[in-house]
Design a protein around this motif. Structure first.
Motif, PDB file in Angstrom:
ATOM      1  N   THR A  29     -20.711 -22.622  32.806  1.00 37.89           N
ATOM      2  CA  THR A  29     -21.876 -23.467  33.087  1.00 37.89           C
ATOM      3  C   THR A  29     -21.392 -24.700  33.844  1.00 37.89           C
ATOM      4  O   THR A  29     -20.204 -25.017  33.844  1.00 37.89           O
ATOM      5  N   ASN A  30     -22.301 -25.402  34.455  1.00 35.78           N
ATOM      6  CA  ASN A  30     -21.961 -26.567  35.270  1.00 35.78           C
ATOM      7  C   ASN A  30     -21.638 -27.818  34.439  1.00 35.78           C
ATOM      8  O   ASN A  30     -21.234 -28.832  34.991  1.00 35.78           O
ATOM      9  N   ASP A  31     -21.798 -27.743  33.143  1.00 39.85           N
ATOM     10  CA  ASP A  31     -21.689 -28.922  32.283  1.00 39.85           C
ATOM     11  C   ASP A  31     -20.365 -29.674  32.392  1.00 39.85           C
ATOM     12  O   ASP A  31     -20.331 -30.894  32.257  1.00 39.85           O
ATOM     13  N   TYR A  32     -19.265 -28.972  32.598  1.00 35.14           N
ATOM     14  CA  TYR A  32     -17.942 -29.611  32.604  1.00 35.14           C
ATOM     15  C   TYR A  32     -17.291 -29.654  33.988  1.00 35.14           C
ATOM     16  O   TYR A  32     -16.160 -30.114  34.109  1.00 35.14           O
ATOM     17  N   HIS A  33     -17.992 -29.202  34.996  1.00 35.12           N
ATOM     18  CA  HIS A  33     -17.392 -29.146  36.330  1.00 35.12           C
ATOM     19  C   HIS A  33     -16.912 -30.508  36.811  1.00 35.12           C
ATOM     20  O   HIS A  33     -15.825 -30.607  37.392  1.00 35.12           O
ATOM     21  N   HIS A  34     -17.703 -31.539  36.601  1.00 32.52           N
ATOM     22  CA  HIS A  34     -17.315 -32.877  37.065  1.00 32.52           C
ATOM     23  C   HIS A  34     -16.001 -33.338  36.448  1.00 32.52           C
ATOM     24  O   HIS A  34     -15.273 -34.122  37.040  1.00 32.52           O
ATOM     25  N   MET A  35     -15.665 -32.806  35.287  1.00 30.88           N
ATOM     26  CA  MET A  35     -14.418 -33.180  34.612  1.00 30.88           C
ATOM     27  C   MET A  35     -13.211 -32.440  35.196  1.00 30.88           C
ATOM     28  O   MET A  35     -12.077 -32.782  34.907  1.00 30.88           O
ATOM     29  N   MET A  36     -13.471 -31.435  36.021  1.00 33.65           N
ATOM     30  CA  MET A  36     -12.390 -30.637  36.607  1.00 33.65           C
ATOM     31  C   MET A  36     -12.093 -31.019  38.058  1.00 33.65           C
ATOM     32  O   MET A  36     -11.156 -30.504  38.649  1.00 33.65           O
ATOM     33  N   SER A  66     -17.121 -22.999  42.485  1.00 33.57           N
ATOM     34  CA  SER A  66     -17.747 -22.823  43.803  1.00 33.57           C
ATOM     35  C   SER A  66     -19.196 -22.364  43.701  1.00 33.57           C
ATOM     36  O   SER A  66     -19.955 -22.492  44.665  1.00 33.57           O
ATOM     37  N   ALA A  67     -19.604 -21.843  42.563  1.00 31.84           N
ATOM     38  CA  ALA A  67     -20.995 -21.429  42.368  1.00 31.84           C
ATOM     39  C   ALA A  67     -21.915 -22.635  42.160  1.00 31.84           C
ATOM     40  O   ALA A  67     -23.136 -22.510  42.231  1.00 31.84           O
ATOM     41  N   ASN A  68     -21.325 -23.794  41.932  1.00 33.47           N
ATOM     42  CA  ASN A  68     -22.081 -25.020  41.707  1.00 33.47           C
ATOM     43  C   ASN A  68     -22.128 -25.830  43.005  1.00 33.47           C
ATOM     44  O   ASN A  68     -21.110 -26.359  43.451  1.00 33.47           O
ATOM     45  N   PRO A  69     -23.301 -25.948  43.620  1.00 33.79           N
ATOM     46  CA  PRO A  69     -23.405 -26.703  44.882  1.00 33.79           C
ATOM     47  C   PRO A  69     -22.876 -28.134  44.793  1.00 33.79           C
ATOM     48  O   PRO A  69     -22.373 -28.666  45.780  1.00 33.79           O
ATOM     49  N   THR A 101     -15.194 -13.972  47.056  1.00 29.14           N
ATOM     50  CA  THR A 101     -16.351 -14.522  46.347  1.00 29.14           C
ATOM     51  C   THR A 101     -16.343 -16.044  46.414  1.00 29.14           C
ATOM     52  O   THR A 101     -17.383 -16.671  46.644  1.00 29.14           O
ATOM     53  N   PHE A 102     -15.171 -16.636  46.240  1.00 30.19           N
ATOM     54  CA  PHE A 102     -15.008 -18.092  46.357  1.00 30.19           C
ATOM     55  C   PHE A 102     -15.485 -18.557  47.739  1.00 30.19           C
ATOM     56  O   PHE A 102     -16.289 -19.489  47.850  1.00 30.19           O
ATOM     57  N   ALA A 103     -15.021 -17.891  48.790  1.00 30.19           N
ATOM     58  CA  ALA A 103     -15.413 -18.250  50.160  1.00 30.19           C
ATOM     59  C   ALA A 103     -16.912 -18.049  50.376  1.00 30.19           C
ATOM     60  O   ALA A 103     -17.582 -18.899  50.981  1.00 30.19           O
ATOM     61  N   ALA A 104     -17.447 -16.947  49.888  1.00 32.63           N
ATOM     62  CA  ALA A 104     -18.878 -16.658  50.060  1.00 32.63           C
ATOM     63  C   ALA A 104     -19.735 -17.706  49.351  1.00 32.63           C
ATOM     64  O   ALA A 104     -20.748 -18.163  49.897  1.00 32.63           O
ATOM     65  N   ASN A 105     -19.318 -18.099  48.154  1.00 30.21           N
ATOM     66  CA  ASN A 105     -20.055 -19.140  47.428  1.00 30.21           C
ATOM     67  C   ASN A 105     -20.078 -20.450  48.211  1.00 30.21           C
ATOM     68  O   ASN A 105     -21.121 -21.101  48.325  1.00 30.21           O
ATOM     69  N   LEU A 106     -18.926 -20.845  48.726  1.00 35.50           N
ATOM     70  CA  LEU A 106     -18.855 -22.096  49.490  1.00 35.50           C
ATOM     71  C   LEU A 106     -19.694 -22.017  50.759  1.00 35.50           C
ATOM     72  O   LEU A 106     -20.392 -22.969  51.113  1.00 35.50           O
ATOM     73  N   ASN A 107     -19.648 -20.875  51.447  1.00 31.42           N
ATOM     74  CA  ASN A 107     -20.475 -20.698  52.648  1.00 31.42           C
ATOM     75  C   ASN A 107     -21.952 -20.807  52.304  1.00 31.42           C
ATOM     76  O   ASN A 107     -22.726 -21.443  53.029  1.00 31.42           O
ATOM     77  N   GLU A 108     -22.347 -20.178  51.224  1.00 32.98           N
ATOM     78  CA  GLU A 108     -23.749 -20.209  50.790  1.00 32.98           C
ATOM     79  C   GLU A 108     -24.176 -21.634  50.459  1.00 32.98           C
ATOM     80  O   GLU A 108     -25.250 -22.079  50.857  1.00 32.98           O
TER      81      GLU A 108
END
Length: 177
Positions: A29-36, A66-69, A101-108
């Motif tokens: 989930t996006n909850d901890y992304h900012h901490m990473m 990368s799934a988190n804009p 998948t990482f690249a595709a997510n970032l492109n999206e």
């Protein structure tokens, strides 16, 4: 704290893998992304220096991020000169698929980004410059991967190429170059 421990743990150790698995679960989930965010350079270092088990675990975290804009700019800014080496027919299929998948997510995410993203916002070795800049090396690697023996890989490459072509159309007023 876990991110710091990953940096301090011996490369490819069971401890480091366990810590990466914990981050993989936390990053679903996006909850901890900012901490990473500050650990992204460490993740990319592990991606270039680690063994296949470490690379797969790091890529699981990077794919989740990368799934988190909201993480796109942080990931695009990161230095990753060796990332292109993972776009290769000889790479382990699990690593290759996760890298694609990482690249595709970032492109999206970039496609959906409001405002104009310009290359001069990023350094030459940044992920943005490698994946979205004028990198003919990246394009050549994608074209080679279209001939990969695995259907999943080919489908993911086709998705990325379609995304890139769409971005080119948008950037150049409908004229595909």
């Amino acid at each position: 704290q876990v991110c710091k421990e990953i940096e301090l743990s011996p490369l490819n150790s069971d401890l480091q893998l366990a810590e990466l698995r914990l981050l993989t679960n936390m990053s679903v989930t996006n909850d901890y992304h900012h901490m990473m965010t500050n650990a992204i350079p460490c993740f990319l270092h592990l991606l270039s220096e680690g063994n296949e088990r470490t690379q797969i675990q790091v890529l699981k975290v990077l794919v989740n991020l990368s799934a988190n804009p909201a993480m796109t700019r942080h990931l695009f800014s990161a230095q990753a000169p060796s990332l292109l080496s993972l776009f290769d027919n000889c790479i382990n299929k699990d690593i290759l698929l996760r890298t694609l998948t990482f690249a595709a997510n970032l492109n999206e995410n970039m496609k959906n980004e409001e405002g104009i993203v310009t290359q001069d916002q990023y350094s030459e070795d940044s992920i943005f410059s490698l994946l979205c800049g004028d990198s003919t090396q990246y394009a050549k690697k994608l074209i080679c991967l279209l001939h990969h023996h695995d259907t999943e890989v080919k489908e993911q490459v086709a998705k990325i190429i379609t995304q890139l072509r769409g971005d080119t159309k948008t950037k150049y007023s409908g004229k595909l170059q």
